[in-house]
Design a protein around this motif. Sequence first.
Motif, mmCIF file in Angstrom:
data_model
loop_
_atom_site.group_PDB
_atom_site.id
_atom_site.type_symbol
_atom_site.label_atom_id
_atom_site.label_comp_id
_atom_site.label_asym_id
_atom_site.label_seq_id
_atom_site.Cartn_x
_atom_site.Cartn_y
_atom_site.Cartn_z
ATOM 1 N N LEU A 1 0.920 -1.365 0.028
ATOM 2 C CA LEU A 1 -0.045 0.053 0.179
ATOM 3 C C LEU A 1 0.790 1.443 0.009
ATOM 4 O O LEU A 1 0.528 2.166 -0.462
ATOM 5 C CB LEU A 1 -0.774 0.020 1.063
ATOM 6 C CG LEU A 1 -2.016 -0.830 1.116
ATOM 7 C CD1 LEU A 1 -2.981 -0.982 2.538
ATOM 8 C CD2 LEU A 1 -3.001 -0.378 0.146
ATOM 9 N N TYR A 17 -0.574 8.991 -3.087
ATOM 10 C CA TYR A 17 -1.513 8.324 -1.987
ATOM 11 C C TYR A 17 -0.823 9.368 -0.666
ATOM 12 O O TYR A 17 0.119 9.907 -0.639
ATOM 13 C CB TYR A 17 -1.328 7.034 -1.813
ATOM 14 C CG TYR A 17 -2.037 6.259 -2.679
ATOM 15 C CD1 TYR A 17 -3.348 5.701 -2.432
ATOM 16 C CD2 TYR A 17 -1.660 5.743 -3.801
ATOM 17 C CE1 TYR A 17 -3.908 5.109 -3.088
ATOM 18 C CE2 TYR A 17 -2.166 5.031 -4.727
ATOM 19 C CZ TYR A 17 -3.318 4.640 -4.259
ATOM 20 O OH TYR A 17 -4.227 3.836 -5.258
ATOM 21 N N LEU A 73 -6.604 4.849 4.007
ATOM 22 C CA LEU A 73 -7.115 4.231 2.667
ATOM 23 C C LEU A 73 -7.867 5.113 1.794
ATOM 24 O O LEU A 73 -8.753 5.790 2.171
ATOM 25 C CB LEU A 73 -7.940 3.193 3.227
ATOM 26 C CG LEU A 73 -7.208 2.003 3.918
ATOM 27 C CD1 LEU A 73 -8.274 0.938 4.402
ATOM 28 C CD2 LEU A 73 -6.176 1.565 3.221
ATOM 29 N N VAL A 74 -7.430 5.087 0.662
ATOM 30 C CA VAL A 74 -8.082 5.776 -0.458
ATOM 31 C C VAL A 74 -9.278 5.006 -1.217
ATOM 32 O O VAL A 74 -8.787 4.283 -1.641
ATOM 33 C CB VAL A 74 -6.997 6.539 -1.509
ATOM 34 C CG1 VAL A 74 -7.700 7.407 -2.261
ATOM 35 C CG2 VAL A 74 -6.004 7.316 -0.751
ATOM 36 N N VAL A 75 -10.287 5.509 -1.082
ATOM 37 C CA VAL A 75 -11.512 4.769 -1.818
ATOM 38 C C VAL A 75 -12.202 5.530 -2.643
ATOM 39 O O VAL A 75 -12.064 6.716 -2.618
ATOM 40 C CB VAL A 75 -12.551 4.121 -0.656
ATOM 41 C CG1 VAL A 75 -11.633 3.092 0.361
ATOM 42 C CG2 VAL A 75 -13.093 5.541 0.501
ATOM 43 N N SER A 76 -13.076 4.872 -3.472
ATOM 44 C CA SER A 76 -13.863 5.658 -4.394
ATOM 45 C C SER A 76 -13.261 6.307 -5.312
ATOM 46 O O SER A 76 -14.087 7.305 -5.859
ATOM 47 C CB SER A 76 -15.004 6.574 -3.606
ATOM 48 O OG SER A 76 -15.668 5.858 -2.620
ATOM 49 N N ARG A 81 -10.891 8.528 -5.327
ATOM 50 C CA ARG A 81 -10.241 9.782 -4.914
ATOM 51 C C ARG A 81 -9.095 10.573 -5.768
ATOM 52 O O ARG A 81 -9.029 11.450 -5.934
ATOM 53 C CB ARG A 81 -10.281 10.022 -3.482
ATOM 54 C CG ARG A 81 -11.557 9.898 -2.826
ATOM 55 C CD ARG A 81 -11.779 10.134 -1.401
ATOM 56 N NE ARG A 81 -12.932 10.165 -0.772
ATOM 57 C CZ ARG A 81 -13.466 10.562 0.327
ATOM 58 N NH1 ARG A 81 -12.318 11.048 1.214
ATOM 59 N NH2 ARG A 81 -14.448 10.496 0.956
#
Length: 179
Positions: free
Chosen positions: A11, A91, A122-125, A127
């Motif tokens: 990650l 990130y 945590l980078v979601v959707s 972004r």
Amino acid sequence: MRTTGLVLTALLWVGCASPQPAGLGFVEQSDWAFAEPPPTRPEAVITEIRSRDSLTLTDALRLADVSNPDLAAERKEIDLATAAIWQAKLYPNPSFVFEFEEWNLSSGSTIGKNVAGISVPLVVSGRVGAATSLAEREREVAAIEYLGGRRTLLSDVKRGYIRVLAARERVALEEKSRE
């Protein structure tokens, strides 16, 4: 435990490298027919043009393009927008968290607790993709504003140069008619 360490490392590694932002395409090439791009060392160009005996239209355009502070500022805005694209592709940085808690008891003694850990956002959707897309649009806007200002400036220089030529011709004709 080993698997968790590998996942965390993966990650963190994903956000560490991002490719260079793509060029501006049509925006970069559309204006070079109007006037060639600015040089990398403007001071040398200014010194060379000012040392000449006569000033051609190309020299006047080059001098205006190189020495205008508004255009220089707009060029820097494009550079800043490019840096924003790089930053948007990365990130978020993980952070080291250290927490210390202390409780005072009624007997006068204290109990302390130390906690340490790593916080990995945590980078979601999508972004990162959305932020990159937004930064690329902002760079395009900065480039178009730069080109608009550059075209306006160079058009004004061309008009002024033609007025000077016309005034010289007028003076020459008046001298001839006076003779």
